[in-house]
Design a protein around this motif. Structure first.
Motif, mmCIF file in Angstrom:
data_model
loop_
_atom_site.group_PDB
_atom_site.id
_atom_site.type_symbol
_atom_site.label_atom_id
_atom_site.label_comp_id
_atom_site.label_asym_id
_atom_site.label_seq_id
_atom_site.Cartn_x
_atom_site.Cartn_y
_atom_site.Cartn_z
ATOM 1 N N ASP A 68 51.331 16.518 -3.187
ATOM 2 C CA ASP A 68 50.927 16.397 -4.610
ATOM 3 C C ASP A 68 51.844 15.437 -5.351
ATOM 4 O OD1 ASP A 68 48.874 18.154 -4.190
ATOM 5 O OD2 ASP A 68 50.014 19.921 -4.838
ATOM 6 N N ILE A 69 53.144 15.471 -5.002
ATOM 7 C CA ILE A 69 54.079 14.540 -5.654
ATOM 8 C C ILE A 69 53.697 13.110 -5.320
ATOM 9 C CG2 ILE A 69 56.493 13.837 -5.784
ATOM 10 C CD1 ILE A 69 57.271 16.708 -5.117
ATOM 11 N N PHE A 70 53.364 12.883 -4.040
ATOM 12 C CA PHE A 70 52.964 11.532 -3.627
ATOM 13 C C PHE A 70 51.737 11.066 -4.412
ATOM 14 C CE2 PHE A 70 49.931 9.151 -1.017
ATOM 15 C CZ PHE A 70 50.617 7.953 -0.888
ATOM 16 N N HIS A 71 50.683 11.915 -4.507
ATOM 17 C CA HIS A 71 49.455 11.516 -5.235
ATOM 18 C C HIS A 71 49.745 11.280 -6.715
ATOM 19 C CE1 HIS A 71 46.727 11.916 -1.898
ATOM 20 N NE2 HIS A 71 47.071 13.211 -1.661
ATOM 21 N N SER A 72 50.586 12.103 -7.291
ATOM 22 C CA SER A 72 50.924 11.910 -8.705
ATOM 23 C C SER A 72 51.663 10.601 -8.920
ATOM 24 C CB SER A 72 51.776 13.093 -9.183
ATOM 25 O OG SER A 72 52.197 12.885 -10.512
ATOM 26 N N LEU A 73 52.618 10.325 -8.053
ATOM 27 C CA LEU A 73 53.352 9.062 -8.180
ATOM 28 C C LEU A 73 52.431 7.872 -7.973
ATOM 29 C CD1 LEU A 73 56.653 9.963 -6.271
ATOM 30 C CD2 LEU A 73 56.409 9.478 -8.725
ATOM 31 N N ASP A 74 51.532 7.999 -7.020
ATOM 32 C CA ASP A 74 50.615 6.889 -6.769
ATOM 33 C C ASP A 74 49.691 6.645 -7.976
ATOM 34 O OD1 ASP A 74 49.422 4.910 -4.933
ATOM 35 O OD2 ASP A 74 47.659 6.217 -5.068
ATOM 36 N N GLU A 75 49.164 7.737 -8.554
ATOM 37 C CA GLU A 75 48.258 7.601 -9.714
ATOM 38 C C GLU A 75 48.982 7.044 -10.921
ATOM 39 O OE1 GLU A 75 45.266 10.403 -12.412
ATOM 40 O OE2 GLU A 75 46.305 11.231 -10.664
ATOM 41 N N ASN A 76 50.168 7.587 -11.208
ATOM 42 C CA ASN A 76 50.926 7.083 -12.359
ATOM 43 C C ASN A 76 51.391 5.657 -12.129
ATOM 44 O OD1 ASN A 76 50.616 9.521 -13.666
ATOM 45 N ND2 ASN A 76 52.535 10.374 -12.832
ATOM 46 N N GLY A 77 51.724 5.361 -10.915
ATOM 47 C CA GLY A 77 52.127 3.996 -10.606
ATOM 48 C C GLY A 77 51.009 3.003 -10.844
ATOM 49 N N GLN A 78 49.772 3.408 -10.512
ATOM 50 C CA GLN A 78 48.632 2.528 -10.768
ATOM 51 C C GLN A 78 48.446 2.294 -12.276
ATOM 52 O OE1 GLN A 78 47.066 0.832 -8.465
ATOM 53 N NE2 GLN A 78 48.283 1.836 -6.848
ATOM 54 N N LYS A 79 48.659 3.358 -13.077
ATOM 55 C CA LYS A 79 48.561 3.198 -14.538
ATOM 56 C C LYS A 79 49.604 2.213 -15.047
ATOM 57 C CE LYS A 79 46.799 7.876 -15.453
ATOM 58 N NZ LYS A 79 47.089 9.176 -16.124
ATOM 59 N N ILE A 80 50.813 2.377 -14.533
ATOM 60 C CA ILE A 80 51.882 1.475 -14.987
ATOM 61 C C ILE A 80 51.611 0.056 -14.527
ATOM 62 C CG2 ILE A 80 54.351 1.003 -14.791
ATOM 63 C CD1 ILE A 80 54.797 4.013 -14.515
ATOM 64 N N LEU A 81 51.033 -0.082 -13.364
ATOM 65 C CA LEU A 81 50.694 -1.425 -12.881
ATOM 66 C C LEU A 81 49.695 -2.112 -13.788
ATOM 67 C CD1 LEU A 81 50.436 -1.100 -8.983
ATOM 68 C CD2 LEU A 81 51.999 -2.537 -10.291
ATOM 69 N N ARG A 82 48.717 -1.365 -14.229
ATOM 70 C CA ARG A 82 47.727 -1.973 -15.139
ATOM 71 C C ARG A 82 48.377 -2.422 -16.434
ATOM 72 N NH1 ARG A 82 44.391 2.170 -12.986
ATOM 73 N NH2 ARG A 82 44.892 3.582 -14.735
ATOM 74 N N SER A 83 49.375 -1.688 -16.879
ATOM 75 C CA SER A 83 50.072 -2.093 -18.108
ATOM 76 C C SER A 83 50.983 -3.292 -17.872
ATOM 77 C CB SER A 83 50.912 -0.922 -18.636
ATOM 78 O OG SER A 83 50.086 0.197 -18.912
ATOM 79 N N LEU A 84 51.519 -3.397 -16.644
ATOM 80 C CA LEU A 84 52.439 -4.500 -16.346
ATOM 81 C C LEU A 84 51.751 -5.690 -15.706
ATOM 82 C CD1 LEU A 84 55.360 -2.385 -14.836
ATOM 83 C CD2 LEU A 84 55.272 -3.402 -17.116
#
Length: 1229
Positions: free
Chosen positions: A290-306
């Protein structure tokens, strides 16, 4: 007030009636004031109500003199009566009505002040509401401009700063919303008795919008804070996860190396130890999933912002590395398990593992199938979407296990030699080595293929299902938004509908305003139909795509459609109610005229707006108003006036008073006509236009003469009279010129002013009038005496001789000007003499002469005074003169002078000189020098009728009426001519009452048998009438008999054919009923029977027309018989003749000698010929004269007077025969 008191003090009755009327009016006014509610916040409606309140207040002030008169009358009654009870009652009533007056006045003033305050407060609230709405629009625009949450520190700080600034602006804008709310609360509190629904609705809308904006701001703030925390925590969690990942990779590498050592699998203790270590590793991996999926999802959000920055590239690399390492770690874990499980029974473990995977795949496939079908509403589909996303996450989690198992099988099959497989595979029966190895390989390979196939199939089904869910979710979202938008708009429309005031509570004057507002409202909500259609189309698309909407959605859809239909029905129904109310009670309606009749009478309206009257007691209908019928009946009392001009004038005077036109000035009439733009004299006026103009006229009269004018009754009576005069066919239209002529003729004005006005109506813009235009005026004018049945005495309805007389007076100019017309009218032409006589009758009503009537001894003489110019001090009152009474020694042919005002000394001296002069004149002088006070017009056989307009469509028998009227006019003229000839031919020593001389002159007229000679007797005139009518009737009878014979023959032929076919007896045409044709012949018979019925209907219609002809002919002949049968009594008996208001009046057979008529001031006029002349009295009746004529002239039986009755009887019998034939035809049919 006690009835005993009213009987004891009679003047109290009138006072009590006036008091009751004023009290009732004040009570009604008070109720109207209380019922006049307005829509708070509607400036136009408030302004209109202020104007109406001002008008009501002015009306109240105009009635103040009535209150003061009532108080004055009460004081006079109290001073005149000694009854203490009466004085007390009067005092109480005066105090009560004064208090009621003050109370109503106070209500008006306070209501007016309240409306002014409401107008001011509403204007302030509307201004504040507009500012609040502008603020809300700005806030909504800012909300729409918000971008997605940025997951960068700078972006979050910027968005947070923008949000703080927006919140600061909202706090400032909140002041505007509070001001609008405070003003709205003030309106709701101060004006709760009026309609405040508009304020409530708009205030609620503003507050709802403001609440929504604040809620979104709070949500935005919470989202930004969560994003900032996520951004701060993300890198920490990422570093921590990567550190754990490094440790897990180290552990996995150690375990992998240990499992790959030789002979490790033979050490059971070592295998169990390694398996335990692997399970711990696998547990940690599952814990961090679950930690991995959460990090992956949040990372994708941050990528879209960056996106596009160096930080985005760096983060992308770290995420990719994390995903790769995570995947490798899971693979290593699975490989370790595979190696550890590769013991002596490894293939069995692989076999069981593949079976477990197949079972799991089948279970998931069933689970996926159970998620179908797609839900029918948005919450259900969202729930399905969440469920399927969890399902896909589970598939994604299981994917490495399945792939690892498939790889393990592949590796196992590739690494194990056939000897190994043979050793692993043990069967009960012995098989060759190669066959055993092939069986093991085939079994594992088949199971692996099945797992792979089921896995791919499950993934494909899951993808397809997710696609369907996404599509349905999008469409349901659109449908939900469309339904929400439509529901909101319908709610707003229904809120406005809920604020509608009941039609029954509306003011009559406001009906048109409400109708216009309702039409604007209908136009505003018309676009909702497109929304409804769009929602229905979207819902229909779900049905076509095999997605069934849920009962909730279907119910809501049906509810929206029902609400829309009900809204339309309510609007249509309200428009209908407003139209009916406006039609029945509006300014253009005739509702206010319903009070002109009392029970059991009821005023009804025909389709062309013409009123008629229903008597519910006798269940009969009449064109004439009950009061008009009573008035016509009362006019019969004036038939004893022997002189037709005075008889007509007195009838018109009574009619003028009944219609209150004697109170109407010419200027007021002109103002009303100009107000209604009645300038095109040839244009027709319908009933509503006539009523509107008359209402304007009588409303003004009511203001000037409050207690004398009953507006509804006067309008209805005047309308009734105008239709009787100018629209006998009741078509509902008369010409503007006819309306003006009728009203102006009977209004109160100087005679010459009336002449000038009427001439102006037919004159050209240059002020000249030709013969045609003058004919129009005279045609409309002559209709007034014609309606009273007096037209024969004024030259008949043919106005061509009068027109020619006027232009001959003007030296035959092609056009005349007003001055020549006035000069001609001053001569009082025969066709218009009734109008100046009407003015003299009106002037003489109040005249009081200090003289005594020499016949009835009345003193003083009231009305007209007639002074003899033959005898000194000889006066006659109007009653004796009109009835033809004379005193001994005075003859009717002696000259007399008429006065309608008291005489002056100069007139007395002038009359004395004339009497003295006439004392020395003989009878022959008076016979040879007759003087008439009017301008005679020759009307018998003189030229063709001028073309006159059809002022109103006439009934079918009007041609017969016109002919009979023409012959009646000729009869009157011939009688006058005979009388004149008789009087001119007698000697001075002969008596005018010599009956033998009268017989002699009749004989002379009967002997004139030349066809070219003019008729000289009533018999000749009626013979010509009888022959003409008989010929026409015989032709009609012949045509009808021929048609009847043809129809009877056709009916007999059809009956024979019917009997020949063996069918049942053919019923008579009235009894035949339509049946279904069994054959073409039957259809032909039915068609022919239908034609017979149509023929029968036409014959019945023609028979009804002929019956009407018959009634009219019999009526006219009956009146002519009365004219000839009327007994002529001795001059001393002074008999009178009767006539009805609608009859053709008899012309008088003789005239007084040298009768002079003096007008209302000093002018001398008329010793009228046929208009003022009483009949010459004889000692022998007319019947004796006719008997002597028949005895004297037996050879001229076809042309004598006695044959008149036989001819009339023959004509009556001919009409009876016609009716009998038609009745027999109906029986035969």
């Amino acid at each position: 007030m006690p009835s005993s008191l009213l009987l004891e003090v009679p003047p109290l009755a009138e006072f009590n009636k006036a008091w009751s009327d004023l009290t009732d009016w004040l009570s009604l006014l008070d109720r109207v004031i209380k019922s006049q509610i307005v829509t708070v916040g509607d400036l136009d409606e408030i302004n209109d109500m202020i104007i109406k309140q001002k008008a009501t207040l002015q009306d109240l002030e105009q009635r103040r003199p009535q209150l003061e008169e009532l108080i004055t009358a009460a004081q006079n009654l109290k001073n005149k009566t000694s009854n203490q009870e009466a004085r007390t009652v009067i005092t109480d009533q005066i105090e009560k009505i004064q208090n009621q007056w003050d109370e109503v006045h106070g209500h008006l003033q306070s209501r007016r002040q309240q409306l002014h305050e409401m107008l001011k407060d509403s204007a302030q609230w509307l201004e504040a509401k507009q500012e609040a709405e502008q603020v809300l629009e700005c806030a909504k625009a800012r909300l729409e401009s918000w971008k997605e949450i940025s997951y960068t520190v700078e972006g979050l700080k910027r968005q947070n700063a923008e949000l703080k600034q927006f919140e600061k602006e909202l706090r400032q804008w909140h002041i505007n919303v509070d001001v609008a709310n405070d003003l709205a609360l003030k309106l709701l509190r101060d004006y709760s008795t009026d309609d405040t629904r508009k304020v409530e609705l708009m205030t609620n809308n503003i507050n709802d919008a403001w609440t929504t904006i604040n809620k979104r701001v709070s949500e935005r703030e919470a989202t930004l804070e969560a994003a900032l925390r996520l951004l701060q925590q993300f890198y920490l969690d990422l570093e921590k996860f990567l550190a754990w990942l490094t440790e897990a990779e180290t552990t996995a590498n150690v375990l992998q190396d240990a499992t790959c050592k030789e002979k490790i699998l033979e050490d059971a203790q070592g295998v169990r130890e390694l398996m335990k270590q692997w399970q711990e590793l696998q547990k940690e991996i599952e814990t961090h999933t679950d930690i991995f999926h959460s990090l992956d999802e949040n990372g994708q959000k941050i990528l879209r912002s960056l996106e596009g920055s160096d930080d985005a590239t760096l983060l992308q690399r770290r995420l990719d590395s994390m995903n790769f390492r995570w995947s490798e770690l899971r693979k290593k874990s699975l490989n370790i398990r595979s190696h550890l499980e590769a013991s002596s029974d490894q293939w069995r473990r692989l076999h069981l593992s593949l079976q477990e995977l197949l079972a799991w795949l089948q279970l998931k496939e069933e689970e996926l199938k159970q998620q179908a079908p797609i839900g029918g509403d948005l919450p259900t589909v969202q729930k399905q979407n969440d469920t399927h996303r969890a399902f896909r996450r589970e598939l994604k989690t299981k994917e490495p296990v399945i792939l690892s198992a498939l790889d393990t099988v592949r590796i196992f099959l590739a690494e194990q030699p056939l000897e190994g497989l043979e050793k692993l595979y043990q069967e009960p029966r012995e098989l060759p080595r190669e066959e055993k190895a092939q069986n093991v390989s085939r079994l594992l390979r088949r199971q692996a293929d099945e797992v792979k196939t089921e896995w791919d199939k499950l993934n494909q089904q899951s993808s397809d299902w997710q696609k369907k869910i996404d599509e349905a979710l999008e469409r349901l979202q659109e449908l939900q938004e469309a339904m929400d938008d439509l529901g909101l708009k319908l709610h707003q429309a229904e809120a406005i509908k809920g604020s509608w005031q009941p039609v029954g509570d509306m003011l009559i004057d406001s009906l048109q305003d409400h109708l216009e507002k309702l039409k604007v409202y209908q136009t505003e909500i018309a676009p909702l139909k497109e929304n409804v259609n769009s929602v229905n189309d979207q819902a229909h698309q779900f049905t076509s795509s095999e997605i069934q909407l849920s009962p909730y959605m279907l119910k809501r859809l049906e509810d929206l459609n029902t609400r829309w239909k009900l809204l339309q029905v309510d609007i249509d129904e309200r428009i209908r109610q407003l139209h009916e109310a406006h039609r029945d009670f509006g300014p253009t309606s005739q509702h206010f005229l319903s009070t002109s009749v009392q029970g059991p009478w009821e005023r009804a309206i025909s389709p062309n707006k013409v009123p008629y009257y229903i008597n519910h007691e006798t269940q009969t209908t009449y064109w004439d108003h009950p009061k008009m019928t009573e008035l016509y009946q009362s006019l019969a009392d004036l038939n004893n006036v022997r002189f037709s001009a005075y008889r007509t004038a007195m009838k018109l005077r009574r009619l003028q008073k009944a219609l209150c036109l004697d109170l109407l000035s010419l200027s007021a009439t002109c103002d009303a006509l100009d107000q209604h733009n009645l300038k095109q004299n040839d244009q027709p006026m319908d009933i509503l236009q006539i009523i509107n103009c008359l209402t304007t006229i009588y409303d003004r009269l009511e203001q000037e003469h409050n207690n004398l004018v009953n507006v509804p009754l006067c309008v209805d009576m005047c309308l009734n009279w105008l239709l009787n005069v100018y629209d006998t066919g009741r078509t509902g239209k008369i010409r503007v010129l006819s309306f003006k002529t009728g009203v102006i003729s009977l209004c109160k004005a100087h005679l010459e002013d009336k002449y000038r006005y009427l001439f102006k109506q037919v004159a050209s813009p240059t002020g000249f009038c030709d013969q045609r235009r003058l004919g129009l005026l005279l045609h409309d004018s002559i209709q007034i005496p014609r309606q009273l049945g007096e037209v024969a005495s004024f030259g008949g309805s043919n106005i061509e001789p009068s027109v020619r007389s006027c232009f001959q007076f003007a030296n035959n100019k092609p056009e005349i000007e007003a001055a020549l017309f006035l000069d001609w009218m001053r001569l009082e032409p025969q066709s218009m003499v009734w109008l100046p006589v009407l003015h003299r009758v009106a002037a003489a009503e109040t005249a009081k002469h200090q003289a005594k009537c020499n016949i009835c001894k009345e003193c003083p003489i009231i009305g007209f005074r007639y002074r003899s110019l033959k005898h000194f001090n000889y006066d006659i009152c109007q009653s004796c003169f009109f009835s033809g009474r004379v005193a001994k020694g005075h003859k009717m042919h002696y000259p007399m002078v008429e006065y309608c005002t008291p005489t002056t000394s100069g007139e007395d001296v002038r009359d004395f000189a004339k009497v003295l002069k006439n004392k020395f004149r003989t009878k022959r002088y008076f016979a040879k020098h007759p003087r008439m006070g009017y301008l005679p017009v020759q009307t018998v056989l003189e030229g063709d009728n001028m073309e006159t307009p059809a002022s109103s469509p006439q009934l079918s028998h009007d041609d017969t009426h016109s002919r009979i009227e023409h012959y009646a006019s000729r009869l009157a003229e011939m009688e006058n001519t005979n009388g004149t000839y008789l009087n001119d031919s007698i000697s001075p020593n002969e008596s005018i009452d010599d009956e033998h001389l009268l017989i002699q002159h009749y004989c002379q007229s009967l002997n004139q048998e030349s066809p070219l000679s003019q008729p000289r007797s009533p018999a000749q005139i009626l013979i010509s009438l009888e022959s003409e009518e008989r010929g026409e009737l015989e032709r009609i009878l012949a045509d009808l008999e021929e048609e009847n014979r043809n129809l009877q023959a056709e009916y007999d032929r059809l009956k024979q054919q019917h009997d020949h076919r063996g069918l049942s007896p053919l019923p008579s045409p009235p009894e035949m009923m339509p049946i279904s044709p069994q054959s073409p012949r039957d259809a032909e018979l039915i068609a022919e029977a239908k034609l017979l019925r149509q023929h029968k209907g036409r014959l019945e219609a023609r028979m009804q027309i002929l019956e009407d002809h018959n009634k009219q002919l019999e009526s006219q002949l009956h009146r002519l018989r009365q004219l000839l049968e009327q007994p002529q009594v001795d001059s001393k008996v002074n008999g009178t003749a009767q006539s009805s208001p609608t009859s053709v009046q008899r012309s008088d057979s003789n005239q007084p000698r040298l009768l002079r008529v003096v007008g209302s001031q000093t002018s001398e006029s008329m010793g009228e010929d046929d208009l003022l002349s009483p009949p010459q009295d004889t000692s022998t009746g007319l019947e004796e004269v006719m008997e002597q004529l028949n005895n004297s002239f037996p050879s001229t039986r076809g042309h004598n007077v006695g044959s008149l009755f036989h001819m009339a009887d023959d004509l009556g019998r001919a009409m009876e025969t016609l009716v009998t034939v038609m009745t027999d035809d109906k029986v035969l049919e």
